[in-house]
Design a protein around this motif. Structure first.
Motif, short mmCIF file in Angstrom:
data_model
loop_
_atom_site.label_atom_id
_atom_site.label_comp_id
_atom_site.label_asym_id
_atom_site.label_seq_id
_atom_site.Cartn_x
_atom_site.Cartn_y
_atom_site.Cartn_z
N TRP A 1 42.88 2.44 -45.28
CA TRP A 1 43.74 3.59 -45.57
C TRP A 1 43.92 3.67 -47.08
O TRP A 1 44.01 2.64 -47.76
CB TRP A 1 45.09 3.46 -44.88
CG TRP A 1 45.92 4.71 -45.01
CD1 TRP A 1 46.90 4.97 -45.93
CD2 TRP A 1 45.79 5.90 -44.24
NE1 TRP A 1 47.41 6.24 -45.77
CE2 TRP A 1 46.74 6.83 -44.72
CE3 TRP A 1 44.98 6.26 -43.17
CZ2 TRP A 1 46.88 8.10 -44.18
CZ3 TRP A 1 45.12 7.52 -42.62
CH2 TRP A 1 46.07 8.43 -43.12
N MET A 2 43.97 4.90 -47.62
CA MET A 2 44.10 5.09 -49.06
C MET A 2 45.28 6.00 -49.38
O MET A 2 45.47 7.04 -48.74
CB MET A 2 42.81 5.69 -49.64
CG MET A 2 42.89 6.10 -51.11
SD MET A 2 43.17 4.69 -52.22
CE MET A 2 41.49 4.08 -52.37
N LEU B 1 44.22 0.88 -51.84
CA LEU B 1 43.30 0.74 -50.70
C LEU B 1 43.86 -0.32 -49.77
O LEU B 1 43.89 -1.51 -50.09
CB LEU B 1 41.91 0.36 -51.18
CG LEU B 1 40.85 0.18 -50.10
CD1 LEU B 1 40.71 1.43 -49.23
CD2 LEU B 1 39.51 -0.20 -50.71
N GLN B 2 44.30 0.11 -48.59
CA GLN B 2 44.95 -0.78 -47.63
C GLN B 2 43.99 -1.17 -46.51
O GLN B 2 43.06 -0.42 -46.20
CB GLN B 2 46.18 -0.07 -47.05
CG GLN B 2 47.24 0.24 -48.10
CD GLN B 2 47.95 1.55 -47.86
OE1 GLN B 2 48.62 1.72 -46.84
NE2 GLN B 2 47.83 2.50 -48.78
N TYR B 3 44.25 -2.32 -45.91
CA TYR B 3 43.40 -2.83 -44.85
C TYR B 3 44.22 -3.71 -43.92
O TYR B 3 45.24 -4.29 -44.31
CB TYR B 3 42.22 -3.62 -45.42
CG TYR B 3 42.62 -4.84 -46.23
CD1 TYR B 3 42.54 -6.12 -45.68
CD2 TYR B 3 43.07 -4.71 -47.54
CE1 TYR B 3 42.90 -7.23 -46.43
CE2 TYR B 3 43.44 -5.81 -48.29
CZ TYR B 3 43.35 -7.08 -47.73
OH TYR B 3 43.72 -8.18 -48.47
N TYR C 1 44.62 -3.52 -52.07
CA TYR C 1 43.97 -3.68 -53.37
C TYR C 1 44.27 -2.42 -54.17
O TYR C 1 44.44 -1.33 -53.60
CB TYR C 1 42.47 -3.84 -53.23
CG TYR C 1 41.99 -5.24 -52.88
CD1 TYR C 1 41.23 -5.98 -53.79
CD2 TYR C 1 42.28 -5.82 -51.66
CE1 TYR C 1 40.77 -7.24 -53.49
CE2 TYR C 1 41.84 -7.09 -51.34
CZ TYR C 1 41.07 -7.80 -52.27
OH TYR C 1 40.62 -9.06 -51.96
N VAL C 2 44.31 -2.54 -55.49
CA VAL C 2 44.72 -1.43 -56.35
C VAL C 2 43.66 -1.19 -57.42
O VAL C 2 43.02 -2.13 -57.92
CB VAL C 2 46.08 -1.73 -57.01
CG1 VAL C 2 46.57 -0.52 -57.81
CG2 VAL C 2 47.12 -2.11 -55.96
N SER C 3 43.49 0.09 -57.77
CA SER C 3 42.52 0.46 -58.81
C SER C 3 43.00 1.72 -59.52
O SER C 3 43.92 2.41 -59.05
CB SER C 3 41.14 0.72 -58.17
OG SER C 3 40.19 1.15 -59.15
N ASP C 4 42.36 2.04 -60.63
CA ASP C 4 42.62 3.31 -61.28
C ASP C 4 41.52 4.32 -60.98
O ASP C 4 41.48 5.41 -61.56
CB ASP C 4 42.77 3.14 -62.80
CG ASP C 4 41.54 2.54 -63.46
OD1 ASP C 4 40.55 2.23 -62.75
OD2 ASP C 4 41.55 2.37 -64.70
N PHE D 1 38.43 -2.65 -57.48
CA PHE D 1 39.77 -2.89 -56.98
C PHE D 1 40.23 -4.31 -57.30
O PHE D 1 39.42 -5.24 -57.31
CB PHE D 1 39.84 -2.66 -55.47
CG PHE D 1 39.75 -1.21 -55.09
CD1 PHE D 1 40.89 -0.44 -55.02
CD2 PHE D 1 38.53 -0.62 -54.81
CE1 PHE D 1 40.83 0.90 -54.67
CE2 PHE D 1 38.44 0.72 -54.46
CZ PHE D 1 39.60 1.49 -54.39
N THR D 2 41.53 -4.44 -57.51
CA THR D 2 42.15 -5.73 -57.80
C THR D 2 43.11 -6.10 -56.68
O THR D 2 43.92 -5.27 -56.26
CB THR D 2 42.91 -5.68 -59.13
OG1 THR D 2 41.99 -5.34 -60.19
CG2 THR D 2 43.56 -7.03 -59.44
N TYR D 3 43.02 -7.32 -56.22
CA TYR D 3 43.91 -7.82 -55.17
C TYR D 3 45.35 -7.81 -55.67
O TYR D 3 45.65 -8.30 -56.76
CB TYR D 3 43.49 -9.23 -54.77
CG TYR D 3 44.35 -9.86 -53.69
CD1 TYR D 3 44.14 -9.56 -52.36
CD2 TYR D 3 45.35 -10.78 -54.02
CE1 TYR D 3 44.90 -10.16 -51.36
CE2 TYR D 3 46.12 -11.38 -53.03
CZ TYR D 3 45.89 -11.06 -51.70
OH TYR D 3 46.65 -11.64 -50.72
#
Length: 607
Positions: free
Chosen positions: A240-241, A250-252, A267-270, A276-278
């Motif tokens: 899911w985003m 970004l979820q899982y 995880y997160v990103s720009d 993506f970063t944990y």
């Protein structure tokens, strides 16, 4: 304001709570008419379930989709849900679909390992759907289903399975997917001008690292094994985003839906496709203790007031390993970017606000559980399925009546006259013997209250006539508080061969003093730093405890709930936390609760 509408003066009796009564709260599992699942009919198993929930807001309403429901639900308030049978549903059903709202249209893209349609509707309230695509093309470089062991570099498994579609602010469309304990979670760009055709390369975005992230270990309380002790690799699924404050979340779901430890990570990103970063504060949606256990594989959305919510699929597992329901929890994104899902008292009643709230935990009503281990008696019992099981806060144990004829009763003695605010009746599908197309799948009963066990007053009842529906997890918020010692269930009808109730849950207040805050709190990391042991002094009279922890002392976002008679507390307050990340620091505190309220938080300590 909302609370002034609810916190009314006490009364000896109150009008019955009916569907038409104004209601401002809910309790998990949410009260929808979960459909009997035909997935395991060939094994003779029949059960209701609510797997893989997605809630999206579309044209002023909320739409809830689940796996194999042959339709979906609509709500305007997140409390009352109406089931809508869908037209053009694929013959084999819809599993874990991507659902998104765009303009006047609502889109549904089912999971697939072979070609499936993409459906669209500009009037989902009517159930009318049309084909955007009758058969979606296979993923680029995908191997046939069943040939995953022959995948070569550059190839991907058949799919997309567990898809999610995200529409960015600039109109870009992105697909995220996969469900596996071998392969990563993937992402790619879609061509919205060409009926969402695949565009560009498939990217492997993330995979699990249970050797570093303790919560990603499979099994009960992250044991890492099956019940027989066999080690097993964890599963990742349910992408899911969300985009919030310029960040892409970004979820899982991991590490497996059939245990209490099922959770949501992020995880997160720009950028929408990373890198993506944990997130160091993982997991974000986590509920390993209490009546509802498990919070993974769901969706995150904003309501009409701008409040965030997160869904998940808690584990029931009584009739089949993957029997589940739907949970809904308040969520938030802090100004520094931390995503949080509040599961503290996450199966007690919560308000759905009519305004923007700053703190998700403020939505907890404060109505405490009055029914835990209360004395229960029944008009009849089948075999060893005794009435005491309905007050143990365990959906996998249940009372079964000798038959399902109208008039069977189940009575709780709360021990003294207390203030009742809400009641939840949770049914179990013991040898239900009914399937998805049976004509009589509805729930009908009434609830009564008494102060002396002799004189009874109406408390609540289900809908009758054309409004009747199936309510496997029926929740009633009472119009006004009721003073009562006894609560009685009087049976009318269930859509199954047996009357079976797992838990009759009563909420309110005993009116006493709050428990004392736990003392002597300590937390020590184990030689394996994914684990820690938290200890505290037990509080006399406490019904249970919340162990709360997080990466900041002022942000204890994660909770593990324990009842005071849990065998793990036999020699004192102690809990082994196995959901930690190597190299990450944590702070911990403990609070006690009883039938009157919640203690002050203990001293916050570093692990």
């Amino acid at each position: 304001m909302l609370r002034s509408l609810i916190l009314l003066g006490l009364a000896a009796a109150a009008p019955m709570a009916r569907a038409a009564t104004a209601q401002h709260s809910y309790a998990n599992p949410i009260d929808v008419d979960y459909k009997f699942n035909f997935e395991q009919e060939y094994e003779g198993v029949s059960y209701r379930t609510g797997a893989d929930p997605v809630i999206v807001r579309h044209q002023g309403a909320y739409y809830l989709f689940q796996t194999l429901a042959d339709g979906y639900w609509r709500s305007t308030d997140l409390i009352r849900w109406r089931f809508i049978p869908a037209s053009l549903w694929p013959a084999e059903g819809v599993v874990a679909p991507a659902v998104w709202s765009e303009g006047k249209d609502l889109y549904v893209w089912p999971s697939m390992t072979h070609q499936q349609p993409i459906l669209v509707s500009d009037d989902p309230a009517s159930g009318t759907m049309r084909y955007l695509l009758r058969r979606t093309p296979p993923l680029p470089n995908a191997v046939p289903s069943g040939s995953e062991d022959k995948i070569k570099p550059g190839q991907v498994p058949a799919g997309p399975w567990d898809p999610a579609v995200f529409v960015d602010d600039d109109g870009g469309h992105y697909l995220y997917w996969n469900s596996s304990n071998v392969f990563p979670l993937y992402g790619m760009t879609l061509d919205a001008e060409n009926r969402f055709a695949y565009r560009g390369d498939t990217r492997a975005l993330l995979t699990l690292h249970p050797d570093v992230h303790g919560w990603e270990r499979f099994g009960q309380d992250h044991s890492g094994t099956l019940p027989n002790g066999t080690p097993i690799a964890p599963f990742m699924e349910g992408a899911w985003m969300n985009k919030v404050g310029g960040r892409y979340y970004l979820q899982y779901g991991a590490p497996g839906t059939e245990y209490n430890a099922y959770a949501t990570g992020v995880y997160v990103s720009d950028k929408p496709l990373g890198p993506f970063t944990y997130a160091p504060y993982n997991p974000v949606g986590y509920k390993p203790g209490g009546f509802v256990q498990g919070a993974g594989h769901g969706s995150t959305f904003q309501d009409a007031q701008g409040n965030w919510w997160n869904t998940g699929t808690p584990w029931i597992g009584a009739n089949w390993t993957f029997e589940r329901r739907v949970g809904l929890w308040p969520a938030a994104f802090a100004s520094d970017g931390q995503m949080m899902v509040s599961t503290r008292f996450g199966d007690f009643p919560h308000y759905v606000p009519d305004h923007r709230v700053g703190d998700p935990e403020s939505l907890f009503t404060g109505w405490m559980l009055l029914s835990y281990r209360a004395r229960a008696t029944a008009s009849s019992t089948l075999g060893d399925f005794t009435a005491d099981r309905v007050t143990d806060e365990n959906p996998r144990s249940f009372w079964v009546a000798a038959d399902a004829k109208p008039g069977q009763t189940l009575t709780l003695d709360l021990g003294a006259v207390k203030t009742v605010r809400a009641v939840q009746v949770n049914f179990a599908d013991y040898k239900a013997g009914r399937y998805a197309d049976a004509p009589d799948i509805y729930t009908q009963f009434r609830l009564e209250s008494s102060s002396d066990g002799t004189h009874w007053s109406p408390l609540a009842e289900t809908e009758t006539g054309q409004g009747r529906r199936d309510r496997p997890n029926a929740y009633f918020e009472l119009p006004t508080p009721v003073r009562a010692r006894y609560v009685r269930y009087v049976h009318g009808h269930v859509g199954g061969a047996h009357l079976a109730i797992s838990d009759l849950r009563v909420f309110g207040s005993a009116g006493g003093r709050m428990p004392a805050a736990p003392g002597r709190v300590a937390a020590v990391r184990s030689p394996d730093p994914r684990d820690a042991r938290v200890t505290w002094a037990l509080v006399p009279g406490a019904v249970g405890y919340n162990v709360r922890w997080g990466i900041r002392p002022d942000r204890l976002a994660l909770t593990y709930q324990l009842f005071a008679d849990d065998p793990r507390l036999a020699k004192g307050g102690a809990l082994d936390l196995r959901a930690l990340t190597r190299g990450q620091g944590y702070s911990v505190a403990v609070e006690a609760f009883d039938q009157s309220g919640v203690s002050k938080l203990s001293k916050i300590v570093r692990m």
